[in-house]
Design an enzyme around this catalytic site. Structure first.
Site, PDB file in Angstrom:
ATOM      1  N   GLU A   9     -21.140-106.195 -56.585  1.00 35.64           N
ATOM      2  CA  GLU A   9     -22.014-105.344 -56.506  1.00 35.64           C
ATOM      3  C   GLU A   9     -21.435-104.012 -56.242  1.00 35.64           C
ATOM      4  OE1 GLU A   9     -24.662-106.583 -53.033  1.00 35.64           O
ATOM      5  OE2 GLU A   9     -24.927-108.271 -53.791  1.00 35.64           O
ATOM      6  N   HIS A  64     -29.850-105.878 -53.991  1.00 34.29           N
ATOM      7  CA  HIS A  64     -29.474-106.103 -52.521  1.00 34.29           C
ATOM      8  C   HIS A  64     -30.484-105.354 -51.805  1.00 34.29           C
ATOM      9  CE1 HIS A  64     -26.014-107.576 -49.977  1.00 34.29           C
ATOM     10  NE2 HIS A  64     -27.295-107.628 -49.198  1.00 34.29           N
ATOM     11  N   ARG A 117     -25.757-113.955 -50.003  1.00 34.14           N
ATOM     12  CA  ARG A 117     -24.564-113.034 -50.644  1.00 34.14           C
ATOM     13  C   ARG A 117     -23.996-113.756 -52.011  1.00 34.14           C
ATOM     14  NH1 ARG A 117     -25.528-110.075 -47.301  1.00 34.14           N
ATOM     15  NH2 ARG A 117     -24.228-109.190 -45.916  1.00 34.14           N
TER      16      ARG A 117
HETATM   17  C1  GLV Z   1     -27.792-107.726 -45.983  1.00 30.65           C
HETATM   18  O1  GLV Z   1     -27.628-108.320 -46.947  1.00 30.65           O
HETATM   19  C2  GLV Z   1     -27.440-107.836 -44.592  1.00 30.65           C
HETATM   20  O2  GLV Z   1     -26.548-108.840 -44.301  1.00 30.65           O
HETATM   21  O3  GLV Z   1     -28.008-107.610 -43.714  1.00 30.65           O
END
Ligand code: GLV
Ligand code: GLV
Length: 321
Positions: A268, A287, A239
């Site tokens: 984001e 991401h 994150r």
């Molecule tokens: C993606 O970042 C997830 O947490 O699956």
């Protein structure tokens, strides 16, 4: 009999959803890329028995306060920092996530990002496509070795272990830091536990795979980056808020570390004028850790299975609370 009402906060492929329409009245936010607005989310939460949420949806106490009928929030992610767990617990609402099905896929991407950053893959690709390749030269796009280097994994969950398995194939030494020790992983994968500071000092590649919590927020700040080797790379596939991006930018321009590979950002989507995006030694991805067609399909199915279980009075297969 009235079917339970399931609201999905993003448009998902109908062929995955269809089999579940027999059991539920399912409505979806009609856009694939545009996130749901707050007003619609509140309206739907007031009515729904179940919601299938994205990691970009903020499921907070004020939203849950209105969710009279809600029994489960199925988050399409392994992480669940976008959900106020204590508010959900207070209302007896199940929160489920999607572990396991995305482990190997996310480890692939993490390793790809590490290698791309070390070997300047993205930079080299755009160098050719911009017509800049005029001559071969001994140090043209010369990068840094990955094999036989030391990898430091911060956050040794399932994904961390899967990254460690990949690292073994590259003859890397693997250190890890985690809240709790994983003796089994130490034995089966030959990885070594290290204090955070020691890991930072030793690793050639520091990979963050820790979930975002109060304890991990900004754990990678000025102090952490100053501990790292000048030749080391920082890779984040967890994150963005685990990192103080301002401090990361400073560490990069002062050449306190060699480069970074980032799949996640503090905010984001990241603003295209963000200073980090001006640095050629930074590889950025939007991401996409678990973003393969196969895995996203499995993640959606797991969310739907969890919803079906909870709405029939059973425990979800992969619940957080
Ligand atoms: C993606 O970042 C997830 O947490 O699956
Ligand atoms: C996190 O939950 C992981 O699977 O690494």
């Amino acid at each position: 009999m009235v079917k339970p009402y399931l609201f999905v906060t993003r448009k998902l492929p109908e062929e995955i959803i269809r089999p579940f329409r027999r059991h539920f009245d399912i409505q979806m936010w009609p856009y694939e890329e545009k996130p749901i607005n707050r007003e619609t989310l509140e309206k739907e939460a007031r009515r729904a028995d179940a919601i299938l949420t994205m990691l970009s949806d903020q499921v907070d106490r004020s939203l849950l306060g209105q969710a009279e009928n809600l029994k489960i929030i199925a988050n399409l992610a392994v992480g669940y920092d976008n959900i106020d767990l204590s508010a959900a617990r207070d209302r007896g609402i199940t929160v489920s996530n999607t572990p396991d099905v995305l482990t190997e896929t996310t480890a692939d991407l993490t390793f790809a990002l590490l290698m791309a950053t070390a070997r300047r893959i993205v930079e080299a690709d755009s160098f050719i496509k911009k017509g800049q390749w005029n001559n071969w030269a001994p140090f043209l796009m010369a990068g840094t070795d990955v094999h036989h280097k030391t990898l430091g994994i911060v956050g040794m969950g399932r994904i961390g272990e899967a990254v460690a398995r990949r690292a073994r194939g590259f003859s890397m030494d693997v250190l890890y830091h985690n809240r709790t020790r994983h003796l089994q992983a130490e034995e089966s994968l030959g990885v070594q536990y290290a204090e955070f500071e020691f890991l930072l000092e030793q690793a050639d590649y520091v990979v963050c795979l820790a979930p975002l919590t109060e304890e991990t927020k900004h754990m990678f700040g000025e102090k952490a980056f100053s501990r790292m080797k000048k030749s080391a790379f920082f890779i984040n596939a967890s994150r963005g808020k685990n990192v103080d991006e301002q401090a990361l930018y400073q560490a990069l321009i002062r050449e306190e570390i060699a480069g970074a590979g980032l799949d996640v950002f503090e905010d984001e989507p990241i603003d295209s004028s963000h200073p980090l995006l001006t640095l050629q030694q930074v590889t950025c991805l939007p991401h996409i850790g678990s973003a393969t067609i196969e895995t996203r399909k499995r993640m959606i199915e797991l969310c739907l299975e969890n919803i079906a279980l909870v709405l029939s009075g059973k425990k979800a297969k992969t619940f957080v609370i």
